[in-house]
Write a protein that holds these residues in place. Structure first.
Motif, short mmCIF file in Angstrom:
data_model
loop_
_atom_site.label_atom_id
_atom_site.label_comp_id
_atom_site.label_asym_id
_atom_site.label_seq_id
_atom_site.Cartn_x
_atom_site.Cartn_y
_atom_site.Cartn_z
N VAL A 279 -77.87 6.24 113.29
CA VAL A 279 -78.90 7.14 112.79
C VAL A 279 -78.45 7.70 111.46
CG1 VAL A 279 -79.94 7.84 114.98
CG2 VAL A 279 -77.93 9.03 114.16
N GLU A 280 -79.42 8.10 110.68
CA GLU A 280 -79.13 8.71 109.39
C GLU A 280 -78.85 10.18 109.60
OE1 GLU A 280 -81.60 9.20 105.36
OE2 GLU A 280 -81.74 7.26 106.35
N CYS A 281 -77.76 10.69 109.05
CA CYS A 281 -77.38 12.09 109.24
C CYS A 281 -77.61 12.92 108.02
CB CYS A 281 -75.93 12.18 109.67
SG CYS A 281 -75.66 11.48 111.28
N PHE B 207 -66.50 13.65 99.90
CA PHE B 207 -66.99 12.77 100.96
C PHE B 207 -67.16 13.61 102.21
CE2 PHE B 207 -65.97 10.19 104.71
CZ PHE B 207 -66.99 9.26 104.62
N GLU B 208 -68.35 13.58 102.80
CA GLU B 208 -68.60 14.33 104.03
C GLU B 208 -69.04 13.35 105.10
OE1 GLU B 208 -71.46 17.83 105.84
OE2 GLU B 208 -71.23 17.66 103.68
N ALA B 209 -68.44 13.46 106.26
CA ALA B 209 -68.79 12.60 107.39
C ALA B 209 -69.04 13.48 108.61
CB ALA B 209 -67.67 11.61 107.68
N LYS B 210 -69.94 13.02 109.45
CA LYS B 210 -70.27 13.76 110.67
C LYS B 210 -70.01 12.87 111.88
CE LYS B 210 -73.50 16.60 108.29
NZ LYS B 210 -74.72 16.66 107.65
N ALA C 213 -51.01 17.33 98.20
CA ALA C 213 -51.34 16.44 99.33
C ALA C 213 -52.30 17.09 100.32
CB ALA C 213 -50.08 15.95 100.02
N LYS C 214 -53.18 17.93 99.83
CA LYS C 214 -54.22 18.55 100.66
C LYS C 214 -55.55 17.89 100.27
CE LYS C 214 -51.83 22.96 100.98
NZ LYS C 214 -51.90 24.39 100.66
N TYR C 215 -55.88 16.79 100.96
CA TYR C 215 -57.01 15.96 100.57
C TYR C 215 -58.31 16.28 101.31
CZ TYR C 215 -53.27 13.23 98.53
OH TYR C 215 -52.19 12.83 97.80
N GLY C 216 -58.25 16.98 102.40
CA GLY C 216 -59.46 17.25 103.16
C GLY C 216 -59.20 18.23 104.28
N CYS C 217 -60.27 18.53 105.00
CA CYS C 217 -60.16 19.44 106.13
C CYS C 217 -61.27 19.11 107.12
CB CYS C 217 -60.26 20.90 105.69
SG CYS C 217 -61.86 21.34 105.01
N ALA D 234 -70.51 25.30 111.99
CA ALA D 234 -69.97 26.35 111.12
C ALA D 234 -70.69 26.36 109.78
CB ALA D 234 -68.48 26.15 110.90
N TRP D 235 -71.05 27.54 109.30
CA TRP D 235 -71.61 27.68 107.97
C TRP D 235 -70.48 27.45 106.99
CZ3 TRP D 235 -76.67 27.95 107.27
CH2 TRP D 235 -77.47 28.44 108.31
N HIS D 236 -70.72 26.64 105.96
CA HIS D 236 -69.67 26.36 104.98
C HIS D 236 -70.27 25.96 103.65
CE1 HIS D 236 -70.69 22.45 106.68
NE2 HIS D 236 -70.23 21.90 105.56
N THR D 237 -69.44 26.03 102.64
CA THR D 237 -69.81 25.58 101.31
C THR D 237 -68.57 25.00 100.64
OG1 THR D 237 -70.95 26.19 99.26
CG2 THR D 237 -69.35 27.76 100.09
N VAL D 238 -68.80 24.21 99.61
CA VAL D 238 -67.70 23.65 98.85
C VAL D 238 -67.83 24.12 97.42
CG1 VAL D 238 -66.60 21.52 98.04
CG2 VAL D 238 -67.62 21.60 100.32
N GLU D 239 -66.80 24.77 96.91
CA GLU D 239 -66.76 25.19 95.52
C GLU D 239 -66.00 24.12 94.76
OE1 GLU D 239 -65.11 29.13 95.46
OE2 GLU D 239 -66.87 29.97 96.45
#
Length: 83
Positions: free
Chosen positions: A81-83, A70-73, A47-51, A57-62
């Motif tokens: 506006v387009e992000c 899904f990434e939202a800002k 049940a760990k679906y996101g964070c 912050a510098w980040h990456t997804v492995e």
């Protein structure tokens, strides 16, 4: 896994000791490295679906397949506006 990094900057003097006084500042280079500070394992079976990642912050997804990402800002839909 989501990996969060911090930027670590170091300054190196590439000039030799024989440079005239005041001339070595032009030979200083900035070296940037990224150090892992946190790793978040996402797992639907646990049940760990996101964070939430802090702004800037510098980040990456492995990616471990099969996956859906899904990434939202914040603020993008509000300002139209387009992000």
């Amino acid at each position: 896994d989501v990996v969060i990094y911090e930027e670590v900057a170091a300054y190196e003097n590439a000039a030799s000791d024989t440079m005239p006084m005041g001339m070595d500042a032009q030979y200083v280079t900035r070296k940037v490295e990224y150090r892992e500070v946190q790793r978040i394992h996402l797992c639907p079976a646990e049940a760990k679906y996101g964070c939430q990642i802090q702004k800037g912050a510098w980040h990456t997804v492995e990616v471990i397949e099969p996956s859906v990402i899904f990434e939202a800002k914040d603020g993008c839909a509000k300002r139209n506006v387009e992000c």
